[in-house]
Design an enzyme around this catalytic site. Structure first.
Site, PDB file in Angstrom:
ATOM      1  N   LYS A 260       0.861  -1.191   0.000  1.00 55.12           N
ATOM      2  CA  LYS A 260       0.000   0.000   0.000  1.00 55.12           C
ATOM      3  C   LYS A 260       0.893   1.234   0.000  1.00 55.12           C
ATOM      4  O   LYS A 260       1.811   1.343   0.812  1.00 55.12           O
ATOM      5  CB  LYS A 260      -0.866   0.037   1.255  1.00 55.12           C
TER       6      LYS A 260
ATOM      7  N   GLU B 142       1.850  -2.305  16.897  1.00 57.78           N
ATOM      8  CA  GLU B 142       1.476  -3.040  15.674  1.00 57.78           C
ATOM      9  C   GLU B 142       1.947  -4.495  15.756  1.00 57.78           C
ATOM     10  O   GLU B 142       1.306  -5.402  15.215  1.00 57.78           O
ATOM     11  CB  GLU B 142       2.067  -2.372  14.432  1.00 57.78           C
TER      12      GLU B 142
ATOM     13  N   LYS C 148       1.769 -10.916   7.924  1.00 55.42           N
ATOM     14  CA  LYS C 148       1.183  -9.943   6.996  1.00 55.42           C
ATOM     15  C   LYS C 148       1.255 -10.479   5.572  1.00 55.42           C
ATOM     16  O   LYS C 148       0.294 -10.363   4.806  1.00 55.42           O
ATOM     17  CB  LYS C 148       1.864  -8.579   7.104  1.00 55.42           C
TER      18      LYS C 148
ATOM     19  N   ARG D 129      -7.832  -9.032   4.407  1.00 56.99           N
ATOM     20  CA  ARG D 129      -6.780  -8.065   4.769  1.00 56.99           C
ATOM     21  C   ARG D 129      -7.270  -7.069   5.817  1.00 56.99           C
ATOM     22  O   ARG D 129      -6.471  -6.501   6.572  1.00 56.99           O
ATOM     23  CB  ARG D 129      -6.275  -7.342   3.509  1.00 56.99           C
TER      24      ARG D 129
ATOM     25  N   ASN E 152      -6.650  -4.322  10.349  1.00 51.29           N
ATOM     26  CA  ASN E 152      -7.152  -3.067  10.916  1.00 51.29           C
ATOM     27  C   ASN E 152      -7.655  -3.228  12.350  1.00 51.29           C
ATOM     28  O   ASN E 152      -8.339  -2.338  12.865  1.00 51.29           O
ATOM     29  CB  ASN E 152      -8.271  -2.494  10.043  1.00 51.29           C
TER      30      ASN E 152
ATOM     31  N   HIS F  61      -7.941  -0.296  14.572  1.00 53.35           N
ATOM     32  CA  HIS F  61      -7.740   0.898  13.744  1.00 53.35           C
ATOM     33  C   HIS F  61      -8.996   1.740  13.549  1.00 53.35           C
ATOM     34  O   HIS F  61      -8.890   2.927  13.263  1.00 53.35           O
ATOM     35  CB  HIS F  61      -7.139   0.508  12.394  1.00 53.35           C
TER      36      HIS F  61
ATOM     37  N   HIS G 236      -8.203   5.500  14.259  1.00 51.64           N
ATOM     38  CA  HIS G 236      -8.314   6.580  13.280  1.00 51.64           C
ATOM     39  C   HIS G 236      -9.165   7.727  13.817  1.00 51.64           C
ATOM     40  O   HIS G 236      -8.890   8.896  13.561  1.00 51.64           O
ATOM     41  CB  HIS G 236      -8.880   6.053  11.959  1.00 51.64           C
TER      42      HIS G 236
ATOM     43  N   HIS H  97       0.440   7.194  15.788  1.00 47.74           N
ATOM     44  CA  HIS H  97      -0.459   6.178  15.249  1.00 47.74           C
ATOM     45  C   HIS H  97      -0.474   4.906  16.113  1.00 47.74           C
ATOM     46  O   HIS H  97      -1.534   4.401  16.490  1.00 47.74           O
ATOM     47  CB  HIS H  97      -0.055   5.859  13.803  1.00 47.74           C
TER      48      HIS H  97
HETATM   49  N1  LIG Z   1       1.606   1.565   3.566  1.00 47.93           N
HETATM   50  C1  LIG Z   1       1.099   0.955   4.607  1.00 47.93           C
HETATM   51  O1  LIG Z   1       0.622  -0.178   4.542  1.00 47.93           O
HETATM   52  C2  LIG Z   1       1.144   1.648   5.926  1.00 47.93           C
HETATM   53  C3  LIG Z   1       0.842   0.938   7.094  1.00 47.93           C
HETATM   54  C4  LIG Z   1       0.948   1.596   8.308  1.00 47.93           C
HETATM   55  C5  LIG Z   1       1.335   2.925   8.355  1.00 47.93           C
HETATM   56  N2  LIG Z   1       1.622   3.592   7.199  1.00 47.93           N
HETATM   57  C6  LIG Z   1       2.058   4.990   7.223  1.00 47.93           C
HETATM   58  O2  LIG Z   1       3.324   5.039   7.877  1.00 47.93           O
HETATM   59  C7  LIG Z   1       3.497   6.354   8.395  1.00 47.93           C
HETATM   60  C8  LIG Z   1       4.086   6.249   9.769  1.00 47.93           C
HETATM   61  O3  LIG Z   1       5.330   5.569   9.703  1.00 47.93           O
HETATM   62  P1  LIG Z   1       6.398   5.684  10.879  1.00 47.93           P
HETATM   63  O4  LIG Z   1       5.730   5.449  12.176  1.00 47.93           O
HETATM   64  O5  LIG Z   1       7.534   4.848  10.492  1.00 47.93           O
HETATM   65  O6  LIG Z   1       6.724   7.250  10.884  1.00 47.93           O
HETATM   66  P2  LIG Z   1       7.883   8.136  10.255  1.00 47.93           P
HETATM   67  O7  LIG Z   1       8.310   7.664   8.943  1.00 47.93           O
HETATM   68  O8  LIG Z   1       7.390   9.527  10.380  1.00 47.93           O
HETATM   69  O9  LIG Z   1       9.072   7.910  11.295  1.00 47.93           O
HETATM   70  C9  LIG Z   1       8.913   8.317  12.643  1.00 47.93           C
HETATM   71  C10 LIG Z   1      10.042   9.242  13.082  1.00 47.93           C
HETATM   72  O10 LIG Z   1      11.225   8.477  13.295  1.00 47.93           O
HETATM   73  C11 LIG Z   1      12.308   9.008  12.534  1.00 47.93           C
HETATM   74  N3  LIG Z   1      13.140   7.860  12.198  1.00 47.93           N
HETATM   75  C12 LIG Z   1      12.885   6.892  11.292  1.00 47.93           C
HETATM   76  N4  LIG Z   1      13.802   5.919  11.381  1.00 47.93           N
HETATM   77  C13 LIG Z   1      14.653   6.271  12.350  1.00 47.93           C
HETATM   78  C14 LIG Z   1      15.794   5.652  12.938  1.00 47.93           C
HETATM   79  N5  LIG Z   1      16.198   4.432  12.572  1.00 47.93           N
HETATM   80  N6  LIG Z   1      16.449   6.319  13.918  1.00 47.93           N
HETATM   81  C15 LIG Z   1      16.006   7.537  14.357  1.00 47.93           C
HETATM   82  N7  LIG Z   1      14.930   8.153  13.868  1.00 47.93           N
HETATM   83  C16 LIG Z   1      14.250   7.519  12.893  1.00 47.93           C
HETATM   84  C17 LIG Z   1      11.675   9.720  11.398  1.00 47.93           C
HETATM   85  O11 LIG Z   1      12.508  10.736  10.886  1.00 47.93           O
HETATM   86  C18 LIG Z   1      10.423  10.300  12.063  1.00 47.93           C
HETATM   87  O12 LIG Z   1      10.764  11.483  12.751  1.00 47.93           O
HETATM   88  C19 LIG Z   1       2.147   7.027   8.367  1.00 47.93           C
HETATM   89  O13 LIG Z   1       2.136   8.006   7.379  1.00 47.93           O
HETATM   90  C20 LIG Z   1       1.184   5.905   8.014  1.00 47.93           C
HETATM   91  O14 LIG Z   1       0.078   6.343   7.278  1.00 47.93           O
HETATM   92  C21 LIG Z   1       1.527   2.983   5.994  1.00 47.93           C
HETATM   93 ZN   LIG Z   2      -1.482   0.804  11.870  1.00 45.18          ZN
END
Ligand SMILES: NC(=O)c1ccc[n+]([C@@H]2O[C@H](COP(=O)([O-])OP(=O)(O)OC[C@H]3O[C@@H](n4cnc5c(N)ncnc54)[C@H](O)[C@@H]3O)[C@@H](O)[C@H]2O)c1
Ligand SMILES: [Zn+2]
Length: 371
Positions: free
Chosen positions: A146, A188, A230, A244, A248, A251, A255, A269
């Site tokens: 996704k 998660e 997954k 799938r 959620n 979720h 949300h 999140h």
């Molecule tokens: N595509 C999908 O199936 C799916 C599923 C769940 C969530 N998402 C999306 O994922 C996003 C959230 O992802 P996230 O929680 O990874 O957030 P993010 O990418 O914003 O990362 C969180 C924070 O950690 C920092 N960071 C990342 N890796 C790091 C590391 N190794 N060391 C230090 N800092 C680090 C980033 O710069 C950021 O400030 C949301 O936009 C959500 O919608 C997508």
């Molecule tokens: Zn999630």
């Protein structure tokens, strides 16, 4: 050096491997090199991740005589906004990519989601590779294809299903992640146990704290388990027309809480998912589906590791059940006006239903708000 785990996402011609281990940033060049056919790849990351990990990745490419061009984005959810995205597309097009150019996403879910979306539409689709660096990205967003960005109408409302060519999940990259982000990703991980595997949940009760603290074996086991779980769901239902939706769990509530807190630092999140899973189990218990002891066990484990488990833990908005129900009705998973819930008969036995009396949900929310 231990041999990494490999989980294959079996989607015919679009199949790919998720490699999970401890030295993968240093092996990125050697592992990705054979998949590159065209001109210089383009590596996209954010400035936080770049500060900690870009040198290691670029060194590994240099060792293979690969010299990617690098685009560094601002960290944070706002980077997934439509305006930012058009800027990114232009920056990528400035590099004159060809059909054979590969995009490499180095970062969390934000970087992964936008790079995946960009790859899916640039020149009608070019290859992309994920190097997820948050727990959330390693167990969730980098797996399953996704992609998406946010608009003023909501999160992830514009996007595609588009699979990467390879995912490299280095659990040592998580060592630099702030504890709050680790915990949010851990929620998660718990979700996979709650939705389909009571034994895994029990394992987390025994090993979750070590995993959070940085035990690499525990991290590798947990990330591998979640990717397998997954992948198994995604190969059966790539486009989320059925099973799938189990992913959620928690979720629908999460949300609504996030919409109310503005998708920012007030409530991450994963924190919202932790509260949402507790609510899903409480609703299951209240409607007689599951033993209240099970719901108590879910709450106890999330409490123990330091995740929020109730609305009262969140500072900020004046909560009302009406506002929360309103957000639930706006969710993109609503069909024919009916809200979908993932409920459970027990830990490890979740199911999808749209057949829930909203007065029970409303009562649960009222209770949670006043607790
Ligand atoms: N595509 C999908 O199936 C799916 C599923 C769940 C969530 N998402 C999306 O994922 C996003 C959230 O992802 P996230 O929680 O990874 O957030 P993010 O990418 O914003 O990362 C969180 C924070 O950690 C920092 N960071 C990342 N890796 C790091 C590391 N190794 N060391 C230090 N800092 C680090 C980033 O710069 C950021 O400030 C949301 O936009 C959500 O919608 C997508
Ligand atoms: Zn999630």
């Amino acid at each position: 050096m231990t041999t990494p785990e490999i989980v294959t996402v079996a989607l015919d011609q679009r199949s790919y491997d998720i490699v999970i281990g401890t030295d993968l940033l240093g092996q990125a060049g050697a592992r990705i090199g054979p998949l590159l056919s065209g001109p210089r790849p383009i590596l996209i990351t954010d400035t936080n991740v770049a500060r900690h990990h870009l040198t290691a990745v670029l060194d590994s490419f240099a060792a293979e005589n690969i010299n990617p061009s690098v685009i560094e984005l601002e960290p944070g959810e706002h980077t997934k906004g439509f305006d930012r995205f058009t800027l990114l597309i232009d920056t990528i097009l400035d590099q004159v990519p060809e059909r054979s150019t590969t995009l490499i996403a180095l970062g969390g879910g934000v970087v992964g989601d936008i790079v995946g979306f960009a790859a899916s539409i640039i020149l009608r689709g070019i290859d992309f590779i994920q190097i997820p660096t948050t727990i959330l990205a390693q167990v969730d967003s980098s797996v399953g294809g996704k992609t998406g960005i946010n608009t003023r109408h909501g999160k992830n409302l514009v996007g595609t299903f588009y699979q990467p060519r390879l995912v490299l999940a280095d659990t040592r990259a998580l060592d630099t992640l702030p504890r709050r982000q680790i915990l949010a990703g851990y929620a998660e991980i718990v979700k996979y146990g709650l939705l389909g595997d009571a034994d895994f949940f029990e394992w987390l009760e025994g090993h979750g704290e070590a995993m959070i603290a940085g035990d690499q074996d525990a991290r590798r086991y947990a990330v591998t388990f979640c990717c397998q779980a997954k992948a198994a769901i995604v190969v059966q239902d790539e486009r989320e027309t059925g099973k799938r939706a189990l992913l959620n769990l928690g979720h629908t509530f999460a949300h609504a809480l996030e919409a109310e807190t503005g998708y920012g630092d007030t409530l991450l999140h994963g924190e919202a998912v932790a509260i949402g899973m507790v609510m899903a189990f409480d609703l299951s218990a209240k409607t007689g589906l599951c033993d209240p002891e099970e719901a108590a066990r879910v709450r106890a484990h999330l409490d123990l590791v330091g995740l929020p488990t109730g609305i009262r833990n969140i500072a900020g908005p004046h909560w009302t059940s009406e506002k929360l129900l309103h957000h639930m009705r706006q969710d993109k998973k609503v069909r024919d006006g009916r809200i979908t819930f993932i409920l459970a008969n027990a830990i490890g036995d979740a199911f999808i239903t749209s057949d829930i009396d909203l007065s029970a949900v409303s009562a649960l929310l009222e209770n949670a708000i006043s607790a």
